[in-house]
Motif scaffolding. Structure first.
Motif, mmCIF file in Angstrom:
data_model
loop_
_atom_site.group_PDB
_atom_site.id
_atom_site.type_symbol
_atom_site.label_atom_id
_atom_site.label_comp_id
_atom_site.label_asym_id
_atom_site.label_seq_id
_atom_site.Cartn_x
_atom_site.Cartn_y
_atom_site.Cartn_z
ATOM 1 N N TRP A 91 58.667 17.956 -29.335
ATOM 2 C CA TRP A 91 59.335 18.254 -30.606
ATOM 3 C C TRP A 91 60.855 18.271 -30.415
ATOM 4 C CZ3 TRP A 91 58.718 17.663 -35.449
ATOM 5 C CH2 TRP A 91 59.505 18.347 -36.356
ATOM 6 N N ASP A 92 61.340 18.873 -29.326
ATOM 7 C CA ASP A 92 62.770 18.891 -29.039
ATOM 8 C C ASP A 92 63.284 17.470 -28.794
ATOM 9 O OD1 ASP A 92 62.891 21.671 -29.253
ATOM 10 O OD2 ASP A 92 62.413 21.940 -27.123
ATOM 11 N N PHE A 93 62.484 16.670 -28.096
ATOM 12 C CA PHE A 93 62.855 15.279 -27.840
ATOM 13 C C PHE A 93 62.976 14.506 -29.157
ATOM 14 C CE2 PHE A 93 61.596 10.846 -26.996
ATOM 15 C CZ PHE A 93 62.626 10.483 -26.138
ATOM 16 N N LEU A 94 62.040 14.708 -30.061
ATOM 17 C CA LEU A 94 62.076 14.004 -31.348
ATOM 18 C C LEU A 94 63.272 14.452 -32.192
ATOM 19 C CD1 LEU A 94 58.273 13.918 -32.239
ATOM 20 C CD2 LEU A 94 59.717 12.034 -31.396
ATOM 21 N N LYS A 95 63.611 15.742 -32.145
ATOM 22 C CA LYS A 95 64.792 16.222 -32.865
ATOM 23 C C LYS A 95 66.057 15.579 -32.296
ATOM 24 C CE LYS A 95 64.252 20.703 -32.609
ATOM 25 N NZ LYS A 95 64.342 22.156 -32.798
ATOM 26 N N LYS A 96 66.111 15.471 -30.972
ATOM 27 C CA LYS A 96 67.258 14.819 -30.337
ATOM 28 C C LYS A 96 67.323 13.345 -30.735
ATOM 29 C CE LYS A 96 69.366 13.906 -25.831
ATOM 30 N NZ LYS A 96 70.229 12.963 -26.466
ATOM 31 N N CYS A 97 66.174 12.690 -30.796
ATOM 32 C CA CYS A 97 66.138 11.281 -31.220
ATOM 33 C C CYS A 97 66.641 11.133 -32.653
ATOM 34 C CB CYS A 97 64.723 10.720 -31.103
ATOM 35 S SG CYS A 97 64.249 10.325 -29.413
ATOM 36 N N LEU A 98 66.292 12.064 -33.521
ATOM 37 C CA LEU A 98 66.755 12.007 -34.910
ATOM 38 C C LEU A 98 68.267 12.159 -34.976
ATOM 39 C CD1 LEU A 98 65.903 11.756 -37.866
ATOM 40 C CD2 LEU A 98 65.721 14.250 -37.920
ATOM 41 N N MET A 99 68.822 13.094 -34.203
ATOM 42 C CA MET A 99 70.264 13.259 -34.164
ATOM 43 C C MET A 99 70.914 11.991 -33.604
ATOM 44 S SD MET A 99 72.624 16.130 -32.307
ATOM 45 C CE MET A 99 72.414 15.472 -30.665
ATOM 46 N N ASP A 100 70.334 11.447 -32.528
ATOM 47 C CA ASP A 100 70.853 10.214 -31.944
ATOM 48 C C ASP A 100 70.806 9.061 -32.945
ATOM 49 O OD1 ASP A 100 71.323 11.518 -29.563
ATOM 50 O OD2 ASP A 100 69.573 10.676 -28.531
ATOM 51 N N TYR A 101 69.760 9.019 -33.759
ATOM 52 C CA TYR A 101 69.621 7.953 -34.760
ATOM 53 C C TYR A 101 70.827 7.941 -35.700
ATOM 54 C CZ TYR A 101 67.965 5.346 -38.800
ATOM 55 O OH TYR A 101 67.876 4.459 -39.823
ATOM 56 N N PHE A 102 71.217 9.108 -36.175
ATOM 57 C CA PHE A 102 72.337 9.160 -37.117
ATOM 58 C C PHE A 102 73.660 8.826 -36.434
ATOM 59 C CE2 PHE A 102 69.212 11.816 -39.399
ATOM 60 C CZ PHE A 102 69.124 11.035 -40.533
ATOM 61 N N ILE A 103 73.835 9.251 -35.199
ATOM 62 C CA ILE A 103 75.045 8.899 -34.458
ATOM 63 C C ILE A 103 75.082 7.397 -34.216
ATOM 64 C CG2 ILE A 103 76.234 9.137 -32.239
ATOM 65 C CD1 ILE A 103 75.087 12.027 -32.140
ATOM 66 N N VAL A 104 73.963 6.839 -33.740
ATOM 67 C CA VAL A 104 73.886 5.410 -33.439
ATOM 68 C C VAL A 104 74.082 4.575 -34.703
ATOM 69 C CG1 VAL A 104 72.277 3.585 -32.720
ATOM 70 C CG2 VAL A 104 72.517 5.642 -31.336
ATOM 71 N N THR A 105 73.469 4.969 -35.790
ATOM 72 C CA THR A 105 73.585 4.211 -37.041
ATOM 73 C C THR A 105 75.033 4.192 -37.525
ATOM 74 O OG1 THR A 105 71.313 4.775 -37.617
ATOM 75 C CG2 THR A 105 72.712 4.021 -39.404
ATOM 76 N N THR A 106 75.727 5.289 -37.394
ATOM 77 C CA THR A 106 77.139 5.325 -37.767
ATOM 78 C C THR A 106 77.955 4.387 -36.882
ATOM 79 O OG1 THR A 106 76.919 7.609 -38.506
ATOM 80 C CG2 THR A 106 79.143 6.835 -38.041
ATOM 81 N N CYS A 107 77.710 4.426 -35.582
ATOM 82 C CA CYS A 107 78.427 3.536 -34.662
ATOM 83 C C CYS A 107 78.080 2.072 -34.923
ATOM 84 C CB CYS A 107 78.107 3.905 -33.215
ATOM 85 S SG CYS A 107 78.783 5.491 -32.685
ATOM 86 N N ILE A 108 76.820 1.794 -35.250
ATOM 87 C CA ILE A 108 76.403 0.417 -35.549
ATOM 88 C C ILE A 108 77.117 -0.092 -36.796
ATOM 89 C CG2 ILE A 108 74.463 -0.994 -36.383
ATOM 90 C CD1 ILE A 108 72.675 0.652 -34.483
ATOM 91 N N THR A 109 77.258 0.752 -37.789
ATOM 92 C CA THR A 109 77.953 0.358 -39.009
ATOM 93 C C THR A 109 79.396 -0.036 -38.697
ATOM 94 O OG1 THR A 109 76.542 1.825 -40.305
ATOM 95 C CG2 THR A 109 78.599 1.112 -41.330
#
Length: 155
Positions: free
Chosen positions: A4-22
């Protein structure tokens, strides 16, 4: 780490990565094809690449604490899988057509990988500092209570 902690970290990473990708998409677009015009469907591209970019993160999950060597190996493997997956996806979808585009894209992936890693490290460090401060305050309070208790019994 719990799943569960890993998935929460992945969700946070998703938003950081998506912003950088944009941001990377904007820069690469201005360099490689400055006259291109897109419809609203282009807004989904960073979301899709962000999701695909998280898939290689699965190799970094472990229920137990990893040694530094194991963690570094998994991070290198994650990066290689990330580059392979995203460049392959770029060629399969026709977003990448030339080797120059692929090299530029690979560099953008590296930049996003590093920026998201640094951002994640800063956020983790901030949280660790906050928890350490709370722990220190708790320990100081316990020490003061222990001192007061010992002083009260000796009188």
């Amino acid at each position: 780490m719990r799943i569960w902690d890993f998935l929460k970290k992945c969700l946070m990473d998703y938003f950081i990565v998506t912003t950088c990708i944009t941001a990377a998409t904007g820069v690469l677009g201005l360099i490689l094809d400055p006259d291109a015009v897109f419809g609203y469907e282009a807004f989904f591209s960073p979301l899709i690449f962000g999701f695909l970019g998280l898939l290689p993160s699965l190799v970094t999950y472990s229920a137990r604490e990893l040694t530094l060597r194991q963690a570094l190996f998994r991070r290198v493997l994650q990066f290689l899988l990330l580059e392979t997956l995203l460049i392959s996806f770029g060629f399969l979808t026709g977003l990448l057509r030339t080797s120059f585009q692929a090299i530029s894209f690979a560099f953008a992936v590296l930049t996003v990988y590093l920026l998201s890693g640094i951002t994640g490290w800063i956020l983790d460090r901030r949280e660790a500092d906050r928890l350490n401060l709370i722990l220190k305050e708790f320990q100081d309070k316990k020490a003061a209570e222990s001192f007061d208790s010992a002083a009260g019994t000796s009188l």
